[in-house]
Design a protein around this motif. Structure first.
Motif, PDB file in Angstrom:
ATOM      1  N   ARG A  16       6.346  10.212  -9.986  1.00 50.28           N
ATOM      2  CA  ARG A  16       6.691   9.476  -8.759  1.00 50.28           C
ATOM      3  C   ARG A  16       6.971  10.442  -7.613  1.00 50.28           C
ATOM      4  N   THR A  17       7.676  11.516  -7.912  1.00 48.55           N
ATOM      5  CA  THR A  17       8.041  12.500  -6.890  1.00 48.55           C
ATOM      6  C   THR A  17       6.811  13.152  -6.262  1.00 48.55           C
ATOM      7  N   VAL A  18       5.804  13.508  -7.080  1.00 44.07           N
ATOM      8  CA  VAL A  18       4.641  14.208  -6.526  1.00 44.07           C
ATOM      9  C   VAL A  18       3.566  13.264  -5.994  1.00 44.07           C
ATOM     10  N   LEU A  19       3.492  12.038  -6.532  1.00 40.74           N
ATOM     11  CA  LEU A  19       2.429  11.125  -6.102  1.00 40.74           C
ATOM     12  C   LEU A  19       2.795  10.269  -4.899  1.00 40.74           C
ATOM     13  N   GLN A  20       4.063   9.973  -4.720  1.00 42.08           N
ATOM     14  CA  GLN A  20       4.479   9.123  -3.599  1.00 42.08           C
ATOM     15  C   GLN A  20       4.071   9.698  -2.235  1.00 42.08           C
ATOM     16  N   PRO A  21       4.272  10.995  -1.972  1.00 41.71           N
ATOM     17  CA  PRO A  21       3.829  11.527  -0.670  1.00 41.71           C
ATOM     18  C   PRO A  21       2.316  11.451  -0.455  1.00 41.71           C
ATOM     19  N   LEU A  22       1.550  11.343  -1.540  1.00 43.49           N
ATOM     20  CA  LEU A  22       0.098  11.252  -1.447  1.00 43.49           C
ATOM     21  C   LEU A  22      -0.395   9.804  -1.400  1.00 43.49           C
ATOM     22  N   ALA A  23       0.545   8.858  -1.383  1.00 38.78           N
ATOM     23  CA  ALA A  23       0.246   7.417  -1.339  1.00 38.78           C
ATOM     24  C   ALA A  23      -0.562   6.961  -2.558  1.00 38.78           C
ATOM     25  N   VAL A  24      -0.280   7.570  -3.716  1.00 42.31           N
ATOM     26  CA  VAL A  24      -0.915   7.178  -4.970  1.00 42.31           C
ATOM     27  C   VAL A  24       0.060   6.283  -5.722  1.00 42.31           C
ATOM     28  N   THR A  25      -0.374   5.077  -6.093  1.00 42.21           N
ATOM     29  CA  THR A  25       0.469   4.136  -6.818  1.00 42.21           C
ATOM     30  C   THR A  25       0.485   4.512  -8.291  1.00 42.21           C
ATOM     31  N   LEU A  26       1.682   4.600  -8.880  1.00 40.65           N
ATOM     32  CA  LEU A  26       1.847   4.985 -10.278  1.00 40.65           C
ATOM     33  C   LEU A  26       2.145   3.760 -11.136  1.00 40.65           C
ATOM     34  N   VAL A  32      -3.849  -4.776 -14.456  1.00 49.81           N
ATOM     35  CA  VAL A  32      -4.945  -5.742 -14.495  1.00 49.81           C
ATOM     36  C   VAL A  32      -5.749  -5.649 -13.206  1.00 49.81           C
ATOM     37  N   ARG A  33      -5.029  -5.602 -12.090  1.00 49.93           N
ATOM     38  CA  ARG A  33      -5.663  -5.434 -10.777  1.00 49.93           C
ATOM     39  C   ARG A  33      -4.826  -4.475  -9.959  1.00 49.93           C
ATOM     40  N   ALA A  34      -5.480  -3.521  -9.379  1.00 52.04           N
ATOM     41  CA  ALA A  34      -4.770  -2.577  -8.513  1.00 52.04           C
ATOM     42  C   ALA A  34      -5.776  -1.867  -7.638  1.00 52.04           C
ATOM     43  N   SER A  35      -5.342  -1.546  -6.442  1.00 47.89           N
ATOM     44  CA  SER A  35      -6.216  -0.806  -5.534  1.00 47.89           C
ATOM     45  C   SER A  35      -6.079   0.683  -5.830  1.00 47.89           C
ATOM     46  N   VAL A  36      -6.995   1.454  -5.284  1.00 47.60           N
ATOM     47  CA  VAL A  36      -6.952   2.902  -5.434  1.00 47.60           C
ATOM     48  C   VAL A  36      -6.439   3.507  -4.135  1.00 47.60           C
ATOM     49  N   ARG A  60       1.466  14.469 -27.137  1.00 46.79           N
ATOM     50  CA  ARG A  60       0.366  14.680 -26.183  1.00 46.79           C
ATOM     51  C   ARG A  60       0.291  13.426 -25.330  1.00 46.79           C
ATOM     52  N   VAL A  61       0.224  13.643 -24.037  1.00 47.52           N
ATOM     53  CA  VAL A  61       0.225  12.520 -23.108  1.00 47.52           C
ATOM     54  C   VAL A  61      -0.752  12.810 -21.972  1.00 47.52           C
ATOM     55  N   THR A  62      -1.396  11.744 -21.493  1.00 42.78           N
ATOM     56  CA  THR A  62      -2.405  11.875 -20.444  1.00 42.78           C
ATOM     57  C   THR A  62      -2.055  10.980 -19.269  1.00 42.78           C
ATOM     58  N   VAL A  63      -2.258  11.496 -18.070  1.00 40.93           N
ATOM     59  CA  VAL A  63      -2.200  10.671 -16.874  1.00 40.93           C
ATOM     60  C   VAL A  63      -3.630  10.588 -16.343  1.00 40.93           C
ATOM     61  N   THR A  64      -4.038   9.368 -15.991  1.00 40.93           N
ATOM     62  CA  THR A  64      -5.375   9.130 -15.462  1.00 40.93           C
ATOM     63  C   THR A  64      -5.251   8.720 -14.003  1.00 40.93           C
ATOM     64  N   LEU A  65      -6.007   9.385 -13.141  1.00 46.77           N
ATOM     65  CA  LEU A  65      -6.000   9.110 -11.707  1.00 46.77           C
ATOM     66  C   LEU A  65      -7.343   8.510 -11.309  1.00 46.77           C
ATOM     67  N   ALA A  66      -7.326   7.593 -10.344  1.00 45.91           N
ATOM     68  CA  ALA A  66      -8.576   6.981  -9.886  1.00 45.91           C
ATOM     69  C   ALA A  66      -8.571   6.868  -8.372  1.00 45.91           C
ATOM     70  N   ASP A  67      -9.757   7.039  -7.791  1.00 49.20           N
ATOM     71  CA  ASP A  67      -9.940   6.910  -6.350  1.00 49.20           C
ATOM     72  C   ASP A  67     -11.407   6.568  -6.099  1.00 49.20           C
ATOM     73  N   GLU A  68     -11.717   6.202  -4.879  1.00 52.32           N
ATOM     74  CA  GLU A  68     -13.089   5.894  -4.496  1.00 52.32           C
ATOM     75  C   GLU A  68     -13.473   6.723  -3.289  1.00 52.32           C
ATOM     76  N   GLY A  69     -14.770   6.864  -3.067  1.00 50.93           N
ATOM     77  CA  GLY A  69     -15.256   7.585  -1.896  1.00 50.93           C
ATOM     78  C   GLY A  69     -16.428   8.470  -2.240  1.00 50.93           C
ATOM     79  N   GLU A  70     -17.015   9.026  -1.199  1.00 51.03           N
ATOM     80  CA  GLU A  70     -18.161   9.921  -1.374  1.00 51.03           C
ATOM     81  C   GLU A  70     -17.778  11.209  -2.086  1.00 51.03           C
ATOM     82  N   ARG A  71     -16.631  11.757  -1.697  1.00 49.11           N
ATOM     83  CA  ARG A  71     -16.171  13.024  -2.260  1.00 49.11           C
ATOM     84  C   ARG A  71     -14.744  12.843  -2.762  1.00 49.11           C
ATOM     85  N   PRO A  72     -14.372  13.535  -3.821  1.00 42.98           N
ATOM     86  CA  PRO A  72     -13.049  13.335  -4.408  1.00 42.98           C
ATOM     87  C   PRO A  72     -11.951  14.220  -3.812  1.00 42.98           C
TER      88      PRO A  72
END
Length: 129
Positions: A16-26, A32-36, A60-72
């Motif tokens: 939460r601390t590192v993703l909130q400033p980047l506007a990434v929802t955790l 079921v439904r969520a925007s990127v 062992r734990v994984t975090v998966t990130l998702a976004d859309e666009g031409e370039r990541p």
């Protein structure tokens, strides 16, 4: 509290601390439904890592990130922030961090969506339990 619960709690707080400033929802489970952009913390796999008189678990734990666009570009920034996370020496209920290592990172594109993942290995222990 189990090692799994202690790890998830500590990692959710750090994410939460590192993703909130980047506007990434955790999310702590696949939505079921969520925007990127979004991030989902998976369920850890767990095995014994103890010794005589020491309760220890390797997870062992994984975090998966998702976004859309031409370039990541935004996804790369989020991925770098997630890779750099350091856990505190002590987690909840007396669990201590004996090791915290990034094991694998991946990035791929499917259609318009970019997906990245970061997998860690955590070694946790507590004495006299």
């Amino acid at each position: 509290m189990t090692a799994r619960e202690a790890l998830r709690g500590g990692l959710l707080a750090k994410l939460r601390t590192v993703l909130q400033p980047l506007a990434v929802t955790l999310f702590d489970a696949v939505p079921v439904r969520a925007s990127v952009p979004q991030a989902v913390l998976g369920e850890p796999s767990e095995s014994d890592w103890g010794a005589a008189g020491i309760e220890g678990r390797e997870l062992r734990v994984t975090v998966t990130l998702a976004d859309e666009g031409e370039r990541p570009l935004r996804l790369r920034t989020a991925m770098q922030a997630v890779e750099a996370i350091a856990l505190p020496d002590m987690l909840a209920d007396g669990w201590r961090v004996g090791g915290w290592t990034v094991m694998a990172t991946r990035m791929a594109k499917t259609g318009a969506r970019w997906t990245a993942s970061v997998e860690w290995r955590a070694r946790l222990w507590r004495m006299g339990q």
